[in-house]
Each structure stands twice: as C-alpha cells, then as structure tokens.
Design a protein around this motif. Structure first.
Motif, PDB file in Angstrom:
ATOM      1  N   SER A 121       0.820  -1.218   0.000  1.00 19.97           N
ATOM      2  CA  SER A 121       0.000   0.000   0.000  1.00 19.97           C
ATOM      3  C   SER A 121       0.854   1.269   0.000  1.00 19.97           C
ATOM      4  O   SER A 121       0.374   2.338  -0.404  1.00 19.97           O
ATOM      5  CB  SER A 121      -0.955   0.013   1.192  1.00 19.97           C
ATOM      6  OG  SER A 121      -0.263   0.275   2.399  1.00 19.97           O
ATOM      7  N   VAL A 162       1.376   2.710  -3.471  1.00 20.05           N
ATOM      8  CA  VAL A 162       0.060   3.111  -3.963  1.00 20.05           C
ATOM      9  C   VAL A 162      -0.314   4.469  -3.361  1.00 20.05           C
ATOM     10  O   VAL A 162      -0.755   5.383  -4.071  1.00 20.05           O
ATOM     11  CB  VAL A 162      -1.005   2.036  -3.637  1.00 20.05           C
ATOM     12  CG1 VAL A 162      -2.401   2.518  -3.996  1.00 20.05           C
ATOM     13  CG2 VAL A 162      -0.680   0.729  -4.347  1.00 20.05           C
ATOM     14  N   ILE A 163      -0.133   4.616  -2.049  1.00 19.93           N
ATOM     15  CA  ILE A 163      -0.413   5.893  -1.390  1.00 19.93           C
ATOM     16  C   ILE A 163       0.457   6.995  -1.987  1.00 19.93           C
ATOM     17  O   ILE A 163      -0.023   8.093  -2.274  1.00 19.93           O
ATOM     18  CB  ILE A 163      -0.204   5.786   0.135  1.00 19.93           C
ATOM     19  CG1 ILE A 163      -1.297   4.912   0.758  1.00 19.93           C
ATOM     20  CG2 ILE A 163      -0.190   7.173   0.783  1.00 19.93           C
ATOM     21  CD1 ILE A 163      -1.071   4.571   2.225  1.00 19.93           C
ATOM     22  N   ILE A 190      -0.871   7.931  -5.547  1.00 15.83           N
ATOM     23  CA  ILE A 190      -2.154   8.627  -5.471  1.00 15.83           C
ATOM     24  C   ILE A 190      -1.986  10.022  -4.871  1.00 15.83           C
ATOM     25  O   ILE A 190      -2.642  10.977  -5.309  1.00 15.83           O
ATOM     26  CB  ILE A 190      -3.182   7.786  -4.688  1.00 15.83           C
ATOM     27  CG1 ILE A 190      -3.556   6.547  -5.507  1.00 15.83           C
ATOM     28  CG2 ILE A 190      -4.421   8.609  -4.347  1.00 15.83           C
ATOM     29  CD1 ILE A 190      -4.426   5.558  -4.782  1.00 15.83           C
ATOM     30  N   LEU A 238      -1.083  12.231  -7.722  1.00 18.03           N
ATOM     31  CA  LEU A 238      -1.877  12.182  -8.949  1.00 18.03           C
ATOM     32  C   LEU A 238      -2.773  13.416  -9.062  1.00 18.03           C
ATOM     33  O   LEU A 238      -3.329  13.884  -8.069  1.00 18.03           O
ATOM     34  CB  LEU A 238      -2.767  10.941  -8.967  1.00 18.03           C
ATOM     35  CG  LEU A 238      -2.138   9.639  -9.416  1.00 18.03           C
ATOM     36  CD1 LEU A 238      -3.170   8.513  -9.333  1.00 18.03           C
ATOM     37  CD2 LEU A 238      -1.560   9.727 -10.813  1.00 18.03           C
ATOM     38  N   ILE A 255      -5.776  14.006  -9.526  1.00 24.17           N
ATOM     39  CA  ILE A 255      -7.152  13.514  -9.507  1.00 24.17           C
ATOM     40  C   ILE A 255      -7.918  14.301  -8.444  1.00 24.17           C
ATOM     41  O   ILE A 255      -7.332  14.997  -7.623  1.00 24.17           O
ATOM     42  CB  ILE A 255      -7.218  12.000  -9.202  1.00 24.17           C
ATOM     43  CG1 ILE A 255      -6.599  11.690  -7.828  1.00 24.17           C
ATOM     44  CG2 ILE A 255      -6.565  11.194 -10.309  1.00 24.17           C
ATOM     45  CD1 ILE A 255      -6.779  10.266  -7.364  1.00 24.17           C
ATOM     46  N   PRO A 310      -7.223  13.451  -3.984  1.00 20.90           N
ATOM     47  CA  PRO A 310      -6.188  12.420  -3.794  1.00 20.90           C
ATOM     48  C   PRO A 310      -5.889  12.143  -2.321  1.00 20.90           C
ATOM     49  O   PRO A 310      -5.631  11.001  -1.947  1.00 20.90           O
ATOM     50  CB  PRO A 310      -4.966  13.006  -4.508  1.00 20.90           C
ATOM     51  CG  PRO A 310      -5.195  14.479  -4.506  1.00 20.90           C
ATOM     52  CD  PRO A 310      -6.687  14.655  -4.611  1.00 20.90           C
ATOM     53  N   ARG A 311      -5.953  13.176  -1.488  1.00 27.45           N
ATOM     54  CA  ARG A 311      -5.630  12.969  -0.077  1.00 27.45           C
ATOM     55  C   ARG A 311      -6.729  12.179   0.639  1.00 27.45           C
ATOM     56  O   ARG A 311      -6.436  11.417   1.562  1.00 27.45           O
ATOM     57  CB  ARG A 311      -5.336  14.300   0.588  1.00 27.45           C
ATOM     58  CG  ARG A 311      -4.034  14.885   0.001  1.00 27.45           C
ATOM     59  CD  ARG A 311      -3.644  16.161   0.609  1.00 27.45           C
ATOM     60  NE  ARG A 311      -3.165  15.953   1.967  1.00 27.45           N
ATOM     61  CZ  ARG A 311      -2.248  16.694   2.543  1.00 27.45           C
ATOM     62  NH1 ARG A 311      -1.681  17.682   1.893  1.00 27.45           N
ATOM     63  NH2 ARG A 311      -1.892  16.462   3.786  1.00 27.45           N
ATOM     64  N   TRP A 356      -8.408   9.745  -0.829  1.00 29.15           N
ATOM     65  CA  TRP A 356      -8.120   8.363  -1.224  1.00 29.15           C
ATOM     66  C   TRP A 356      -6.924   7.807  -0.445  1.00 29.15           C
ATOM     67  O   TRP A 356      -6.948   6.648  -0.015  1.00 29.15           O
ATOM     68  CB  TRP A 356      -7.895   8.267  -2.734  1.00 29.15           C
ATOM     69  CG  TRP A 356      -9.163   8.483  -3.482  1.00 29.15           C
ATOM     70  CD1 TRP A 356      -9.506   9.568  -4.237  1.00 29.15           C
ATOM     71  CD2 TRP A 356     -10.293   7.607  -3.503  1.00 29.15           C
ATOM     72  NE1 TRP A 356     -10.780   9.424  -4.736  1.00 29.15           N
ATOM     73  CE2 TRP A 356     -11.288   8.223  -4.302  1.00 29.15           C
ATOM     74  CE3 TRP A 356     -10.577   6.372  -2.935  1.00 29.15           C
ATOM     75  CZ2 TRP A 356     -12.530   7.637  -4.536  1.00 29.15           C
ATOM     76  CZ3 TRP A 356     -11.803   5.785  -3.182  1.00 29.15           C
ATOM     77  CH2 TRP A 356     -12.754   6.414  -3.966  1.00 29.15           C
ATOM     78  N   CYS A 357      -5.904   8.631  -0.261  1.00 22.66           N
ATOM     79  CA  CYS A 357      -4.738   8.195   0.524  1.00 22.66           C
ATOM     80  C   CYS A 357      -5.137   7.884   1.961  1.00 22.66           C
ATOM     81  O   CYS A 357      -4.691   6.886   2.538  1.00 22.66           O
ATOM     82  CB  CYS A 357      -3.648   9.267   0.499  1.00 22.66           C
ATOM     83  SG  CYS A 357      -2.844   9.461  -1.097  1.00 22.66           S
TER      84      CYS A 357
END
Length: 184
Positions: free
Chosen positions: A16, A19-20, A23, A26, A28, A31-32, A34-35
């Motif tokens: 993970s 991935v963090i 993201i 990113l 998007i 993003p924070r 999602w993190c």
C-alpha cells in the motif's frame, strides 16, 4: 518464508505504500481522501494480522520480523509526504521526533536481541496507545480538510502532539529497561 493470512496482510501494508505515494501526487479529485482511506484500511490490517496470528496460532519468525517493518515503513513514508506537502515547523518537529524515535527504538531492540535481552523491550501498552494516536493523527493530516464542519486537520495536529508525548514516554520506558545492559 511461510505465506499465511497474517503475513499476506502485512505484505499488503507494504504494497500500500507505493500506492499511497502515487495517489498522493496524482492530479485527480480528492487524492488525499483516497490516501487517507487506503491508510485506514492498511492500519486496520495491522491490528487484524496480529489478532489472526495469535488466535489461529499462525505466528512465524518472518511475520514477527516483517510486521514492525511494515508499520514503520508505512508511518515514516506517509509522515514524509505530509511534511513535504505542508512544511510548517509545527508539523515538521513532531514528525522528526516520531521518525527519530522509531529509528532509535528499532536500533535498541536489535541491540537488545544481540545481547540476548530482546524480551526485555517488548511493546508496552503506552506503545500501543502511541500507535493508535499516531495512526488517527496521520489519517487526519492526510485528509487535511474539514469534514461536516469538523476541523479534521486541526484534530490531526492536536493528535500528533499527543502521540509525540506518548512516543517520548514509551522511548524513555524502553531506555530504562535497557539501562542495566548499558551499564555492563
């Protein structure tokens, strides 16, 4: 190396981390958020893998080694991301203390193991509370926004300072336990 459910959960925590990181940067929407969600899931696996290992008698030497490594990697990398995104001194100082403590206590445990005293510096209840406050503070600082009028970021700042107090307290306890070996 034995791959059982607790070890797979620990490996998930390690997986993970990149991935963090990806993201976090990113372009998007949210993003924070999602993190923070990924960090929450990964943090839950930390509790769950230990519970399963004990409950199902699936403890292995590899798992006992890997679990604290995964925890420290995840915490340190995310704390660095937080400071990089918000390089304020009131965030950088507690982060430096937490990272310094993690390195110091890991080194102390390794040294105590070398002198045959590993069991002396087992995780204490203060260390468990420290981890809890630390994980919640990291989620709040990762999220970094208000939620339904709740100042989540400010809550994260308060909690990281509480975790720093617990961090220093638990480190002091470990040092006290190791003092007899230092005096030899």
């Amino acid at each position: 190396m034995i791959l059982n459910i607790p070890t797979i959960l620990t490996l998930f925590r390690i997986a993970s981390i990149p991935v963090i990181m990806v993201i976090f940067y990113l372009p998007i929407e949210e993003p924070r958020l999602w993190c923070a969600l990924i960090f929450i899931v990964a943090s839950i696996t930390d509790w769950f893998d230990g519970f399963l290992a004990r409950k199902l008698n699936l403890q292995t030497a590899f798992g006992e080694f890997l679990d604290p490594v995964a925890d420290k990697l995840m915490v340190v990398v995310v704390l660095v991301l937080i400071v990089q995104a918000d390089p304020a001194i009131y965030i950088a100082i507690p982060v430096a203390i937490i990272i310094g403590r993690e390195i110091s206590v890991a080194s102390l445990r390794e040294w105590m193991a070398e002198v045959g005293q590993r069991s002396v510096v087992k995780v204490s209840w203060i260390g468990k509370y420290k981890t809890g406050f630390q994980m919640v503070s990291i989620v709040c600082l990762l999220f970094n926004a208000d939620l339904y009028g709740i100042p989540v970021r400010m809550l994260g700042v308060v909690l990281i300072y509480i975790s720093v107090v617990l961090t220093l307290w638990s480190m002091w306890q470990y040092i006290q336990l190791a003092l007899p070996q230092f005096r030899k």
